[in-house]
Design a protein around this motif. Sequence first.
Motif, PDB file in Angstrom:
ATOM      1  N   ILE A 159      -8.857 -10.327  68.765  1.00 21.87           N
ATOM      2  CA  ILE A 159      -8.012 -10.875  69.827  1.00 21.87           C
ATOM      3  C   ILE A 159      -6.713 -11.376  69.212  1.00 21.87           C
ATOM      4  O   ILE A 159      -6.726 -12.143  68.238  1.00 21.87           O
ATOM      5  CB  ILE A 159      -8.704 -12.051  70.546  1.00 21.87           C
ATOM      6  CG1 ILE A 159      -9.989 -11.584  71.239  1.00 21.87           C
ATOM      7  CG2 ILE A 159      -7.756 -12.715  71.546  1.00 21.87           C
ATOM      8  CD1 ILE A 159     -10.855 -12.728  71.756  1.00 21.87           C
ATOM      9  N   TYR A 160      -5.596 -10.960  69.791  1.00 21.03           N
ATOM     10  CA  TYR A 160      -4.270 -11.447  69.413  1.00 21.03           C
ATOM     11  C   TYR A 160      -3.737 -12.302  70.557  1.00 21.03           C
ATOM     12  O   TYR A 160      -3.713 -11.861  71.704  1.00 21.03           O
ATOM     13  CB  TYR A 160      -3.306 -10.287  69.175  1.00 21.03           C
ATOM     14  CG  TYR A 160      -3.607  -9.456  67.947  1.00 21.03           C
ATOM     15  CD1 TYR A 160      -2.789  -9.522  66.817  1.00 21.03           C
ATOM     16  CD2 TYR A 160      -4.696  -8.586  67.916  1.00 21.03           C
ATOM     17  CE1 TYR A 160      -3.051  -8.753  65.694  1.00 21.03           C
ATOM     18  CE2 TYR A 160      -4.982  -7.818  66.796  1.00 21.03           C
ATOM     19  CZ  TYR A 160      -4.152  -7.903  65.691  1.00 21.03           C
ATOM     20  OH  TYR A 160      -4.420  -7.141  64.585  1.00 21.03           O
ATOM     21  N   CYS A 161      -3.294 -13.526  70.239  1.00 19.10           N
ATOM     22  CA  CYS A 161      -2.799 -14.435  71.278  1.00 19.10           C
ATOM     23  C   CYS A 161      -1.618 -15.224  70.728  1.00 19.10           C
ATOM     24  O   CYS A 161      -1.615 -15.594  69.545  1.00 19.10           O
ATOM     25  CB  CYS A 161      -3.918 -15.396  71.699  1.00 19.10           C
ATOM     26  SG  CYS A 161      -3.461 -16.550  73.015  1.00 19.10           S
ATOM     27  N   PRO A 162      -0.599 -15.499  71.555  1.00 11.51           N
ATOM     28  CA  PRO A 162       0.499 -16.342  71.097  1.00 11.51           C
ATOM     29  C   PRO A 162      -0.016 -17.701  70.611  1.00 11.51           C
ATOM     30  O   PRO A 162      -0.823 -18.356  71.283  1.00 11.51           O
ATOM     31  CB  PRO A 162       1.379 -16.490  72.337  1.00 11.51           C
ATOM     32  CG  PRO A 162       1.081 -15.277  73.153  1.00 11.51           C
ATOM     33  CD  PRO A 162      -0.375 -15.001  72.930  1.00 11.51           C
ATOM     34  N   LYS A 163       0.438 -18.123  69.449  1.00 11.60           N
ATOM     35  CA  LYS A 163      -0.054 -19.336  68.794  1.00 11.60           C
ATOM     36  C   LYS A 163       0.025 -20.561  69.705  1.00 11.60           C
ATOM     37  O   LYS A 163      -0.903 -21.381  69.745  1.00 11.60           O
ATOM     38  CB  LYS A 163       0.747 -19.588  67.516  1.00 11.60           C
ATOM     39  CG  LYS A 163       0.334 -20.832  66.742  1.00 11.60           C
ATOM     40  CD  LYS A 163       1.152 -20.989  65.485  1.00 11.60           C
ATOM     41  CE  LYS A 163       0.799 -22.262  64.728  1.00 11.60           C
ATOM     42  NZ  LYS A 163      -0.596 -22.278  64.246  1.00 11.60           N
ATOM     43  N   ASP A 164       1.119 -20.698  70.449  1.00 14.32           N
ATOM     44  CA  ASP A 164       1.310 -21.899  71.257  1.00 14.32           C
ATOM     45  C   ASP A 164       0.397 -21.963  72.469  1.00 14.32           C
ATOM     46  O   ASP A 164       0.345 -22.987  73.158  1.00 14.32           O
ATOM     47  CB  ASP A 164       2.775 -22.006  71.706  1.00 14.32           C
ATOM     48  CG  ASP A 164       3.716 -22.261  70.545  1.00 14.32           C
ATOM     49  OD1 ASP A 164       3.258 -22.760  69.499  1.00 14.32           O
ATOM     50  OD2 ASP A 164       4.924 -21.951  70.682  1.00 14.32           O
ATOM     51  N   ASP A 165      -0.321 -20.885  72.754  1.00 22.36           N
ATOM     52  CA  ASP A 165      -1.249 -20.870  73.894  1.00 22.36           C
ATOM     53  C   ASP A 165      -2.710 -20.799  73.477  1.00 22.36           C
ATOM     54  O   ASP A 165      -3.598 -20.791  74.337  1.00 22.36           O
ATOM     55  CB  ASP A 165      -0.955 -19.665  74.812  1.00 22.36           C
ATOM     56  CG  ASP A 165       0.169 -19.944  75.794  1.00 22.36           C
ATOM     57  OD1 ASP A 165       0.868 -20.966  75.637  1.00 22.36           O
ATOM     58  OD2 ASP A 165       0.357 -19.126  76.711  1.00 22.36           O
ATOM     59  N   THR A 166      -2.986 -20.786  72.185  1.00 20.01           N
ATOM     60  CA  THR A 166      -4.378 -20.602  71.769  1.00 20.01           C
ATOM     61  C   THR A 166      -5.269 -21.758  72.224  1.00 20.01           C
ATOM     62  O   THR A 166      -6.471 -21.566  72.448  1.00 20.01           O
ATOM     63  CB  THR A 166      -4.485 -20.432  70.246  1.00 20.01           C
ATOM     64  OG1 THR A 166      -3.854 -21.540  69.595  1.00 20.01           O
ATOM     65  CG2 THR A 166      -3.813 -19.139  69.811  1.00 20.01           C
ATOM     66  N   GLY A 223       3.420 -20.555  75.057  1.00 24.07           N
ATOM     67  CA  GLY A 223       3.414 -19.333  74.260  1.00 24.07           C
ATOM     68  C   GLY A 223       3.733 -18.075  75.027  1.00 24.07           C
ATOM     69  O   GLY A 223       3.681 -16.975  74.467  1.00 24.07           O
ATOM     70  N   CYS A 224       4.059 -18.192  76.288  1.00 24.05           N
ATOM     71  CA  CYS A 224       4.273 -17.039  77.170  1.00 24.05           C
ATOM     72  C   CYS A 224       5.139 -15.973  76.489  1.00 24.05           C
ATOM     73  O   CYS A 224       6.215 -16.257  75.993  1.00 24.05           O
ATOM     74  CB  CYS A 224       4.930 -17.507  78.463  1.00 24.05           C
ATOM     75  SG  CYS A 224       4.993 -16.247  79.750  1.00 24.05           S
ATOM     76  N   SER A 225       4.644 -14.750  76.473  1.00 23.30           N
ATOM     77  CA  SER A 225       5.305 -13.683  75.730  1.00 23.30           C
ATOM     78  C   SER A 225       5.255 -12.359  76.482  1.00 23.30           C
ATOM     79  O   SER A 225       4.367 -12.127  77.306  1.00 23.30           O
ATOM     80  CB  SER A 225       4.642 -13.492  74.361  1.00 23.30           C
ATOM     81  OG  SER A 225       4.743 -14.651  73.559  1.00 23.30           O
ATOM     82  N   VAL A 226       6.192 -11.515  76.144  1.00 25.27           N
ATOM     83  CA  VAL A 226       6.184 -10.111  76.534  1.00 25.27           C
ATOM     84  C   VAL A 226       5.644  -9.309  75.354  1.00 25.27           C
ATOM     85  O   VAL A 226       5.983  -9.581  74.199  1.00 25.27           O
ATOM     86  CB  VAL A 226       7.607  -9.649  76.894  1.00 25.27           C
ATOM     87  CG1 VAL A 226       7.703  -8.131  76.932  1.00 25.27           C
ATOM     88  CG2 VAL A 226       8.055 -10.251  78.213  1.00 25.27           C
ATOM     89  N   ILE A 227       4.796  -8.348  75.643  1.00 24.90           N
ATOM     90  CA  ILE A 227       4.305  -7.436  74.613  1.00 24.90           C
ATOM     91  C   ILE A 227       5.068  -6.123  74.764  1.00 24.90           C
ATOM     92  O   ILE A 227       4.960  -5.446  75.788  1.00 24.90           O
ATOM     93  CB  ILE A 227       2.797  -7.204  74.753  1.00 24.90           C
ATOM     94  CG1 ILE A 227       2.034  -8.523  74.546  1.00 24.90           C
ATOM     95  CG2 ILE A 227       2.321  -6.143  73.756  1.00 24.90           C
ATOM     96  CD1 ILE A 227       0.561  -8.449  74.902  1.00 24.90           C
ATOM     97  N   GLU A 228       5.857  -5.806  73.762  1.00 24.86           N
ATOM     98  CA  GLU A 228       6.691  -4.603  73.790  1.00 24.86           C
ATOM     99  C   GLU A 228       6.050  -3.512  72.938  1.00 24.86           C
ATOM    100  O   GLU A 228       5.763  -3.708  71.764  1.00 24.86           O
ATOM    101  CB  GLU A 228       8.087  -4.933  73.261  1.00 24.86           C
ATOM    102  CG  GLU A 228       9.044  -3.749  73.210  1.00 24.86           C
ATOM    103  CD  GLU A 228      10.388  -4.160  72.634  1.00 24.86           C
ATOM    104  OE1 GLU A 228      10.960  -5.159  73.113  1.00 24.86           O
ATOM    105  OE2 GLU A 228      10.852  -3.491  71.678  1.00 24.86           O
ATOM    106  N   ILE A 229       5.809  -2.373  73.576  1.00 28.51           N
ATOM    107  CA  ILE A 229       5.304  -1.194  72.873  1.00 28.51           C
ATOM    108  C   ILE A 229       6.223  -0.038  73.249  1.00 28.51           C
ATOM    109  O   ILE A 229       6.260   0.384  74.403  1.00 28.51           O
ATOM    110  CB  ILE A 229       3.847  -0.887  73.263  1.00 28.51           C
ATOM    111  CG1 ILE A 229       2.941  -2.104  73.021  1.00 28.51           C
ATOM    112  CG2 ILE A 229       3.332   0.326  72.475  1.00 28.51           C
ATOM    113  CD1 ILE A 229       1.532  -1.948  73.547  1.00 28.51           C
TER     114      ILE A 229
END
Length: 201
Positions: free
Chosen positions: A71-78, A123-129
């Motif tokens: 599992i990968y999660c933004p650090k500030d939201d773990t 930690g809200c983030s966009v995941i760019e692929i």
Amino acid sequence: MEIKIQPMGVYQTNCYIVTVDGKDLIIDPGVDATKWVLANVSNPVAILNTHGHFDHVWSNAEVKEKLHIPIYCPKDDTFMLTDDPLNQGTPKSIPDYEVVGDEALEVAGIKIQYRHFPGHTPGCSVIEIGDVWFSGDFLFQQSIGRWDFPASSGEDMVKSLEKALTIEGDYTIYPGHGMSTTLKAEQRVIPYWIEQVKRTL
């Protein structure tokens, strides 16, 4: 890139399976997502969270247990994965990797760029692929994520929206709820939302 989409739970939170070079990334496995995920992956390599709200991470632990993937999660939201701050009874999950800020990753040979846009959550983030954004609850079609939850920040939301306006190029956006859109389309309405958030500060 192949993208499968399934809205999950009462809030119809979009769970995504993104297949690149025969490898499956599972983005935001929400409420009761496990059965659908298991039926639609052939070579799963990771679970990616855009942020920590319960409707995006509910099935994290179950999917991880079934598929033996990290599992990968933004650090500030773990903290949300273990503390259940909205008191929804969220099953606890432990991230294997804490993503920091605008971090570039390589997962099973797939290049992934996290773009940190705090406001909805820390930690809200966009995941760019490639040329695709999985925007979680930051940007929706003609709308943005709420900034009035515990741990939300209107000040951070304004900064994040201003940051989004500076990004050049265009991306197809697959949000956490609702229909897909594009960055160019949303950049046209972001100034309106900046003013709406500022009025609440």
